[in-house]
Design an enzyme around this catalytic site. Structure first.
Site, PDB file in Angstrom:
ATOM      1  N   LYS A   1       7.207  -4.253  -9.849  1.00 47.52           N
ATOM      2  CA  LYS A   1       6.451  -4.535  -8.625  1.00 47.52           C
ATOM      3  C   LYS A   1       4.971  -4.543  -8.964  1.00 47.52           C
ATOM      4  CE  LYS A   1       5.376  -1.421  -5.364  1.00 47.52           C
ATOM      5  NZ  LYS A   1       3.961  -1.597  -4.929  1.00 47.52           N
TER       6      LYS A   1
ATOM      7  N   LEU B   1       2.596  -8.280  -1.538  1.00 48.97           N
ATOM      8  CA  LEU B   1       1.343  -8.653  -0.890  1.00 48.97           C
ATOM      9  C   LEU B   1       1.258  -8.211   0.566  1.00 48.97           C
ATOM     10  CD1 LEU B   1       0.878 -12.287  -2.254  1.00 48.97           C
ATOM     11  CD2 LEU B   1      -0.092 -10.153  -3.134  1.00 48.97           C
ATOM     12  N   LYS B   2       2.413  -7.948   1.188  1.00 46.41           N
ATOM     13  CA  LYS B   2       2.432  -7.559   2.612  1.00 46.41           C
ATOM     14  C   LYS B   2       1.595  -8.534   3.440  1.00 46.41           C
ATOM     15  CE  LYS B   2       3.112  -2.627   1.657  1.00 46.41           C
ATOM     16  NZ  LYS B   2       3.016  -2.632   0.165  1.00 46.41           N
TER      17      LYS B   2
ATOM     18  N   ILE C   1      -2.754 -15.693   9.521  1.00 42.45           N
ATOM     19  CA  ILE C   1      -2.288 -16.837  10.275  1.00 42.45           C
ATOM     20  C   ILE C   1      -1.245 -17.581   9.430  1.00 42.45           C
ATOM     21  CG2 ILE C   1      -4.441 -17.036  11.576  1.00 42.45           C
ATOM     22  CD1 ILE C   1      -5.158 -19.408   9.775  1.00 42.45           C
TER      23      ILE C   1
ATOM     24  N   ASN D   1      -0.669 -20.579   8.379  1.00 44.20           N
ATOM     25  CA  ASN D   1      -1.111 -21.491   7.335  1.00 44.20           C
ATOM     26  C   ASN D   1      -1.589 -20.738   6.102  1.00 44.20           C
ATOM     27  OD1 ASN D   1      -1.763 -24.298   6.499  1.00 44.20           O
ATOM     28  ND2 ASN D   1      -3.860 -23.504   6.468  1.00 44.20           N
TER      29      ASN D   1
ATOM     30  N   THR E   1       6.828   3.034   4.631  1.00 45.72           N
ATOM     31  CA  THR E   1       7.525   4.312   4.445  1.00 45.72           C
ATOM     32  C   THR E   1       6.647   5.533   4.672  1.00 45.72           C
ATOM     33  OG1 THR E   1       7.115   4.189   2.064  1.00 45.72           O
ATOM     34  CG2 THR E   1       9.221   3.346   2.862  1.00 45.72           C
TER      35      THR E   1
ATOM     36  N   GLY F   1       8.445   4.524  -8.486  1.00 42.35           N
ATOM     37  CA  GLY F   1       7.082   4.542  -8.983  1.00 42.35           C
ATOM     38  C   GLY F   1       6.782   5.696  -9.901  1.00 42.35           C
ATOM     39  N   ARG F   2       6.149   6.726  -9.356  1.00 38.97           N
ATOM     40  CA  ARG F   2       5.617   7.816 -10.172  1.00 38.97           C
ATOM     41  C   ARG F   2       6.692   8.570 -10.937  1.00 38.97           C
ATOM     42  NH1 ARG F   2       1.512  10.099  -5.455  1.00 38.97           N
ATOM     43  NH2 ARG F   2       0.524   8.078  -5.062  1.00 38.97           N
TER      44      ARG F   2
END
Length: 231
Positions: free
Chosen positions: A34, A62-63, A67, A69, A119, A209-210
């Site tokens: 990721k 990227l979350k 808009i 477009n 989360t 992750g960690r």
């Protein structure tokens, strides 16, 4: 089933050198990474292309919440990098998610995942922004909306997976951040879970992750996560 295909290691790093060191330490153990906003900002899209060129799959987190477009343009840019997954905010609504899905059609290997509820958020956090009901209710509401938009899957906490599978069936991908081994700190995740519990509930992929990236031996930690799935 090769459990390596289920585990996505989060390269939440503040330098490219740190991220590359983790990738080198994991070697062939890890197939999926990721890349979030922090690493993308410091290392740029070149690092994403570098991972793809090494034969790695990349989940570009990227979350997107813009808009339609602009979201479509960002998805096309992500697809051109060769990534496998990109995230869009479910709270952006049907139009934003549908624009992302439509833009992804030009890239057959690209899957659009809708973020339900981050989360780290709790019921109280939802109340603060004017959303009535629990995190569980909001997760299901946004998941159903994502399905209408044609999203390939969802981002949700380990604790939400069982309810999502019960409501939506076996087909959507469910990718779970906030996954830690028993005894590890959940850090900022308010709704964490273990790898085995998440997979047992129906998660298709785990973001770790960690637990791995900050271990003294990341490859050994990765193998420990894998072994926890089958014990």
């Amino acid at each position: 089933m090769d459990t390596r295909n289920l585990i996505i290691v989060a390269l939440d790093c503040d330098t490219r050198a740190t991220a590359q060191r983790i990738v080198d330490q994991l070697g062939d153990e890890c197939r999926f990474y990721k890349v979030g906003l922090e690493l993308l900002t410091v290392a740029g899209p070149d690092f994403v292309e570098h991972l793809v060129a090494q034969g790695k799959e990349v989940f570009l987190d990227l979350k997107l919440f813009e808009i339609p477009n602009s979201v479509a343009g960002a998805v096309r840019a992500a697809g051109s990098l060769g990534v496998s997954m990109v995230t869009v905010h479910g709270m952006g609504g049907l139009g934003i998610m549908a624009a992302a899905v439509d833009a992804a059609r030009a890239f057959p290997g690209l899957r659009i995942l809708a973020l339900t509820v981050v989360t780290s958020m709790t019921d109280e956090d939802l109340t603060d922004i004017g959303i009535a009901g629990s995190t569980e209710e909001q997760v299901l509401r946004l998941a159903r909306l994502a399905g209408k938009a044609g999203c390939h899957g969802l981002i949700a906490s380990p604790r939400d997976v069982a309810a999502l599978r019960n409501a939506l069936g076996p087909h959507p991908l469910i990718v779970t951040p906030g996954v830690t081994l028993p005894g590890d700190s959940p850090a900022e995740h308010a709704r964490p879970g273990t790898p085995r519990a998440a997979v047992a509930a129906g998660a298709s992929h785990l973001v770790v992750g960690r637990t791995v990236t900050r271990a003294a031996d990341p490859a050994a930690a990765f193998r420990l996560v894998r072994s926890s799935l089958v014990q």
